[in-house]
Scaffold this motif. Structure first.
Motif, short mmCIF file in Angstrom:
data_model
loop_
_atom_site.label_atom_id
_atom_site.label_comp_id
_atom_site.label_asym_id
_atom_site.label_seq_id
_atom_site.Cartn_x
_atom_site.Cartn_y
_atom_site.Cartn_z
N THR A 108 0.86 -1.19 0.00
CA THR A 108 0.00 0.00 0.00
C THR A 108 0.90 1.25 0.00
OG1 THR A 108 -1.57 -1.22 1.31
CG2 THR A 108 -1.85 1.16 1.28
N GLY A 109 0.50 2.24 -0.79
CA GLY A 109 1.22 3.51 -0.80
C GLY A 109 2.33 3.58 -1.83
N LEU A 110 2.50 2.53 -2.63
CA LEU A 110 3.57 2.56 -3.64
C LEU A 110 3.13 3.26 -4.93
CD1 LEU A 110 5.53 -0.84 -3.50
CD2 LEU A 110 6.27 1.42 -2.80
N GLY A 111 1.90 3.75 -4.95
CA GLY A 111 1.45 4.51 -6.11
C GLY A 111 0.74 3.68 -7.17
N LYS A 112 0.11 2.57 -6.75
CA LYS A 112 -0.56 1.69 -7.72
C LYS A 112 -1.76 2.40 -8.37
CE LYS A 112 -1.20 -1.68 -4.69
NZ LYS A 112 -0.50 -1.15 -3.50
N SER A 113 -2.63 2.95 -7.51
CA SER A 113 -3.83 3.61 -8.06
C SER A 113 -3.42 4.80 -8.92
CB SER A 113 -4.73 4.14 -6.94
OG SER A 113 -4.56 3.43 -5.78
N THR A 114 -2.44 5.55 -8.45
CA THR A 114 -2.01 6.74 -9.20
C THR A 114 -1.48 6.34 -10.57
OG1 THR A 114 -1.35 7.68 -7.08
CG2 THR A 114 -0.56 8.82 -9.04
N SER A 139 -7.35 5.62 -4.19
CA SER A 139 -6.23 5.22 -3.34
C SER A 139 -6.73 4.37 -2.18
CB SER A 139 -5.55 6.47 -2.79
OG SER A 139 -4.61 6.08 -1.83
N LYS A 154 7.55 4.91 -7.77
CA LYS A 154 8.02 6.21 -7.25
C LYS A 154 9.50 6.42 -7.55
CE LYS A 154 4.66 6.60 -3.51
NZ LYS A 154 4.45 6.88 -2.11
N ASP A 195 11.05 8.65 -8.76
CA ASP A 195 11.60 10.01 -8.57
C ASP A 195 12.43 10.10 -7.29
OD1 ASP A 195 8.91 9.53 -7.64
OD2 ASP A 195 8.83 11.59 -6.91
N VAL A 218 7.01 7.04 -12.62
CA VAL A 218 6.48 8.07 -11.72
C VAL A 218 5.03 8.27 -12.16
CG1 VAL A 218 6.68 10.47 -10.97
CG2 VAL A 218 8.74 9.20 -11.55
N GLY A 219 4.15 8.39 -11.20
CA GLY A 219 2.75 8.62 -11.54
C GLY A 219 2.27 9.95 -10.99
N ARG A 242 4.65 16.09 -11.22
CA ARG A 242 4.73 16.27 -9.77
C ARG A 242 5.59 17.49 -9.51
NH1 ARG A 242 2.70 11.74 -7.51
NH2 ARG A 242 3.16 12.60 -5.48
P1 GDP Z 1 -1.47 2.75 -3.59
O1 GDP Z 1 -1.85 2.54 -2.17
O2 GDP Z 1 -0.34 1.84 -3.97
O3 GDP Z 1 -2.62 2.67 -4.55
O4 GDP Z 1 -0.81 4.23 -3.68
P2 GDP Z 1 -1.50 5.59 -4.15
O5 GDP Z 1 -1.63 5.65 -5.62
O6 GDP Z 1 -2.70 5.83 -3.34
O7 GDP Z 1 -0.35 6.65 -3.76
C1 GDP Z 1 0.06 6.88 -2.43
C2 GDP Z 1 0.72 8.25 -2.32
O8 GDP Z 1 1.90 8.28 -3.10
C3 GDP Z 1 -0.16 9.40 -2.83
O9 GDP Z 1 0.04 10.50 -1.98
C4 GDP Z 1 0.40 9.70 -4.21
O10 GDP Z 1 0.22 11.04 -4.60
C5 GDP Z 1 1.87 9.38 -4.03
N1 GDP Z 1 2.48 8.93 -5.28
C6 GDP Z 1 1.92 8.17 -6.25
N2 GDP Z 1 2.80 7.95 -7.24
C7 GDP Z 1 3.94 8.60 -6.91
C8 GDP Z 1 5.22 8.77 -7.53
O11 GDP Z 1 5.48 8.26 -8.63
N3 GDP Z 1 6.16 9.52 -6.87
C9 GDP Z 1 5.91 10.09 -5.65
N4 GDP Z 1 6.88 10.80 -5.09
N5 GDP Z 1 4.72 9.95 -5.04
C10 GDP Z 1 3.75 9.23 -5.65
#
Ligand code: GDP
Length: 341
Positions: free
Chosen positions: A47-53, A66, A185, A187, A240-241, A256
């Motif tokens: 969770t938080g690795l940016g999957k949804s984004t 998210s 992520k 970046d 990067v998303g 970003r």
């Molecule tokens: P999920 O739980 O894997 O679906 O993650 P989310 O897509 O909800 O992203 C979690 C957080 O990471 C959010 O605050 C996003 O804005 C941020 N995030 C998503 N993609 C990236 C990225 O490529 N780089 C950085 N620095 N942050 C990101």
């Protein structure tokens, strides 16, 4: 009867006037466009690795919400809940039915023992459901395909390498699905770190014998072999998303904004998002679907039929096959025996 001359060769015959079968490609295209395409993707990673984004960035729409915690007070999900969302997206008259499966919770807990089981089970269940439909006596003309065509595996940008749990999960997943690893992520890595991290991950994939899509195929022509060589060099894609548009030099870009500047997601010098999107949607969409059908599903199907033939019973999915499908399965298995499989 006189033997054919030894020198006789198959000759190309050109019709004297236009017959019209060259329109078959248009006929197929029309049919396919009417039916649309089904593409099923599963996202695996913490969770938080940016999957949804990333999914929302690839398909340029808001498809996924998210699943991350918005505040530290929110409890961590204790189970791996598999959630699937379906969307129909359309571009220039082509309809794509997109099924995105999210697997929150993987690797989030302190004890991650067998946390991959629900994910692997979900993928196998889709194969099993398809097999059940395929073997039903009065099956529908067109089978709804829920088999997973691509698994986007999100690697934490730690700079060190794969975690032991990643290796176990990748091993399991690559047996059943096309695995496409991405460095999430990216970046957070410098260019040097990114190159080293990529090389390290490639080495680990080779060392642990982890199967990564695209696969070698003797049927590939020269262009396909060359294209796959480029992809193999790039994988894992360092992405990067962003769901935000930012104005840079008077132009709106997906990016970003940081204190020191803007990361333009679509700039190929900033990250490999465009390469991943092109690979998924422009160059390999059909191959991902076909590989799922001809390699992963076929091997699952063969194992099930063999298990049944050997009297071990059906062991694939979690649900028992229906009685009529069971009968069909036995008949297929008998046919396989008769045909010497
Ligand atoms: P999920 O739980 O894997 O679906 O993650 P989310 O897509 O909800 O992203 C979690 C957080 O990471 C959010 O605050 C996003 O804005 C941020 N995030 C998503 N993609 C990236 C990225 O490529 N780089 C950085 N620095 N942050 C990101």
């Amino acid at each position: 009867m006189a033997a054919a001359p030894a020198t006789a060769q198959a000759a190309t015959v050109f019709p004297k006037s236009h017959v019209g079968f060259d329109s078959i490609t248009q006929q197929i295209e029309k049919k396919l466009l009417k039916r649309g395409f089904q593409f099923n993707v599963i996202c695996v990673g913490q969770t938080g690795l940016g999957k949804s984004t990333l999914i929302n960035t690839i398909f340029a729409s808001h498809l996924m919400d998210s699943k991350g915690r918005m505040s530290p007070e929110e409890p961590i999900r204790s189970t791996t809940e598999i959630q699937s969302v379906s969307h129909v997206i359309e571009e220039n008259g082509v309809r794509l039915r997109l099924n995105i499966v999210d697997t929150p919770g993987y690797g989030d807990l302190i004890n991650n023992d067998r946390c991959w089981d629900p994910i692997v089970k979900y993928i196998k269940d889709q194969h099993s459901a398809y097999l059940r439909k395929e073997l039903t006596a009065q099956r529908e003309g067109y089978l709804q395909d829920t088999r997973i065509h691509c698994c986007l595996f999100f690697i934490q940008p730690s700079g060190h390498g794969l975690k032991p749990i990643d290796i176990v999960v990748l091993k399991k997943l690559s047996e059943y699905v096309n695995v496409v690893p991405v460095i999430a992520k990216s970046d957070s890595l410098t260019l040097e770190e990114r190159a080293e991290f990529k090389a390290r991950i490639k080495e680990e994939f080779a060392f642990h014998n982890l199967r990564m899509y695209p696969y070698d195929n003797v049927e590939h022509d020269h262009d396909e072999v060359a294209l796959n060589a480029v992809i193999k060099e790039q994988v894992p894609f360092a992405v990067v998303g962003s769901e935000k548009n930012i104005v840079v030099g008077g132009q709106q870009v997906r990016g970003r904004q940081n204190r020191w500047g803007v990361i333009n997601v679509e700039d190929e010098t900033h990250c490999e998002f465009v390469a991943l999107r092109n690979f998924l949607t422009r160059t390999h969409l059909q191959d991902l679907i076909e590989t799922t059908s001809f390699i992963h599903y076929e091997s699952f199907r063969a194992k099930q039929l063999l298990a049944l033939r050997e009297g071990g019973g059906y062991s694939g999915g979690s649900r028992p096959i229906s009685p009529s499908a069971d009968r069909e399965l036995s008949r297929s298995s008998q046919r396989m025996t008769m045909n010497g499989y």
